[in-house]
Design an enzyme around this catalytic site. Sequence first.
Site, short mmCIF file in Angstrom:
data_model
loop_
_atom_site.label_atom_id
_atom_site.label_comp_id
_atom_site.label_asym_id
_atom_site.label_seq_id
_atom_site.Cartn_x
_atom_site.Cartn_y
_atom_site.Cartn_z
N ALA A 122 44.32 39.96 36.45
CA ALA A 122 44.13 41.15 37.02
C ALA A 122 46.33 41.17 36.28
CB ALA A 122 44.33 40.80 38.22
N GLY A 126 40.73 38.03 36.99
CA GLY A 126 39.51 38.65 36.80
C GLY A 126 39.03 39.50 35.55
N GLU A 182 35.88 37.32 36.00
CA GLU A 182 35.21 37.53 37.30
C GLU A 182 34.71 39.41 36.72
OE1 GLU A 182 38.87 36.97 39.41
OE2 GLU A 182 37.28 36.35 40.79
N GLU A 240 43.85 31.96 37.72
CA GLU A 240 44.81 31.35 38.85
C GLU A 240 45.38 30.38 39.64
OE1 GLU A 240 41.32 32.81 39.25
OE2 GLU A 240 40.96 34.90 39.20
N1 CAA Z 1 49.35 40.57 33.55
C1 CAA Z 1 49.70 41.26 32.73
N2 CAA Z 1 50.83 40.95 31.80
C2 CAA Z 1 50.11 40.19 30.76
C3 CAA Z 1 48.74 39.42 32.05
C4 CAA Z 1 48.74 39.96 32.67
N3 CAA Z 1 47.07 39.41 33.63
N4 CAA Z 1 48.52 38.69 30.04
C5 CAA Z 1 49.24 38.73 29.44
N5 CAA Z 1 49.54 39.81 29.68
C6 CAA Z 1 51.00 40.05 28.88
C7 CAA Z 1 51.85 39.58 28.59
O1 CAA Z 1 53.08 38.67 30.09
C8 CAA Z 1 52.56 39.53 27.19
O2 CAA Z 1 53.21 41.00 27.68
P1 CAA Z 1 54.66 40.98 26.81
O3 CAA Z 1 54.80 40.76 25.16
O4 CAA Z 1 55.59 42.34 27.35
O5 CAA Z 1 55.51 39.75 27.11
C9 CAA Z 1 51.13 40.38 26.61
O6 CAA Z 1 50.75 40.32 27.39
C10 CAA Z 1 51.06 39.13 25.66
O7 CAA Z 1 50.20 38.07 26.33
P2 CAA Z 1 50.87 36.41 25.80
O8 CAA Z 1 52.35 36.74 25.31
O9 CAA Z 1 51.19 35.00 26.75
O10 CAA Z 1 50.10 36.74 24.62
P3 CAA Z 1 49.70 34.25 23.94
O11 CAA Z 1 48.49 35.06 22.95
O12 CAA Z 1 50.84 33.66 24.15
O13 CAA Z 1 48.37 33.89 25.01
C11 CAA Z 1 47.08 34.30 27.53
C12 CAA Z 1 47.40 34.82 25.42
C13 CAA Z 1 47.04 32.90 27.30
C14 CAA Z 1 46.26 34.98 27.71
C15 CAA Z 1 48.50 34.34 28.20
O14 CAA Z 1 48.97 35.87 27.95
C16 CAA Z 1 47.87 34.31 29.59
O15 CAA Z 1 47.93 33.09 30.14
N6 CAA Z 1 48.21 35.43 30.97
C17 CAA Z 1 47.82 35.20 32.14
C18 CAA Z 1 46.12 34.78 32.42
C19 CAA Z 1 46.10 34.86 33.81
O16 CAA Z 1 47.27 33.87 34.51
N7 CAA Z 1 45.57 35.19 34.04
C20 CAA Z 1 45.14 35.46 35.74
C21 CAA Z 1 45.37 36.74 36.53
S1 CAA Z 1 45.67 36.05 38.30
C22 CAA Z 1 44.17 36.82 38.88
O17 CAA Z 1 43.00 37.64 37.70
C23 CAA Z 1 43.65 37.16 39.79
C24 CAA Z 1 42.02 37.40 39.76
O18 CAA Z 1 40.68 36.77 40.72
C25 CAA Z 1 41.33 38.58 39.90
#
Ligand code: CAA
Length: 265
Positions: free
Chosen positions: A73, A116, A119, A139
């Site tokens: 998400a 998400g 999911e 999460e």
């Molecule tokens: N939401 C918003 N932006 C996101 C995102 C997310 N879930 N995941 C990645 N991005 C963005 C980053 O902020 C980054 O943006 P900027 O370039 O502006 O900084 C861009 O995408 C690229 O990401 P990274 O630089 O972090 O890329 P990476 O290769 O170093 O890492 C990753 C990849 C491990 C997937 C890392 O991006 C990450 O950990 N993302 C978040 C994963 C996460 O926590 N997901 C759960 C979200 S909550 C949820 O989903 C609730 C639910 O139950 C539905």
Amino acid sequence: MTDAVNQTTGYSSIKIETRGRVGIVTLDRPKTLNALCATLAEEVLQALKEFDNNPTIGAMILTGSEKAFAAGADIKEMAEKGFSDMFIEDYFGAWDEVPRVRKPIIAAVSGFALGGGCELAMLCDFIIAGENAKFGQPEIKLGIMPGIGGTQRLTRLVGKSLAMELILTGRMLKADEAKQAGIVARVVPDESVLDTAIEIASTIASYNLPAVLMAKEAINRAEEVGLTEGVRFERRLFQAAFATEGQKEGMAAFLEKREANFSGR
Ligand code: CAA
């Protein structure tokens, strides 16, 4: 961040295309690794429903990019929200409509399918994954928990013990472990994920549509009811398949040693 609207499709966060009888929805927010914002949810739902209602389509694929199916998400969109916002907006409520889509949906997953994103892949009917795909529910690291069915669907797919470990630690699974655990149907080389999904979806779309819809409905019923009731439900649908043109055509084609040509009725 607002994504640019495509003037032809009217969508800003997905792309749509068709290949024969297969409808493909591609998540397209590369700057956020396809983070699932509210607009994306609405667009995916609209596209899936349109394909579901389109008689020239027999099966669908939901896919992302090489780097990410979806990284979860949209954290930026959610960060400042409070309980009342989430509750009043029924944030994520739109995703509950995916299981109402009647035609099969294959998730073609490359790269990250996290939170998400994982999911959403599990909301599809089955998952084809590239060998470098990664699945997880991180999460907990954000101070929250899954909210698009992860605690329920992951637990049903992999059992309580592994679901607990994954959701409570946020550990990612690689594709081969996800296959072994029962999350993924098939692992293929990264470069063939979409082609494999198209091949499988085309096969499904070539069959007797009513029988395909009945089989999907009966399998999903297995998660809702007990065995006796489920088998009874299956038996009625099995019998109903004999009211379709496709049953006559499929059996005649077998007996005449030719390919079946289903009318979709
Ligand atoms: N939401 C918003 N932006 C996101 C995102 C997310 N879930 N995941 C990645 N991005 C963005 C980053 O902020 C980054 O943006 P900027 O370039 O502006 O900084 C861009 O995408 C690229 O990401 P990274 O630089 O972090 O890329 P990476 O290769 O170093 O890492 C990753 C990849 C491990 C997937 C890392 O991006 C990450 O950990 N993302 C978040 C994963 C996460 O926590 N997901 C759960 C979200 S909550 C949820 O989903 C609730 C639910 O139950 C539905």
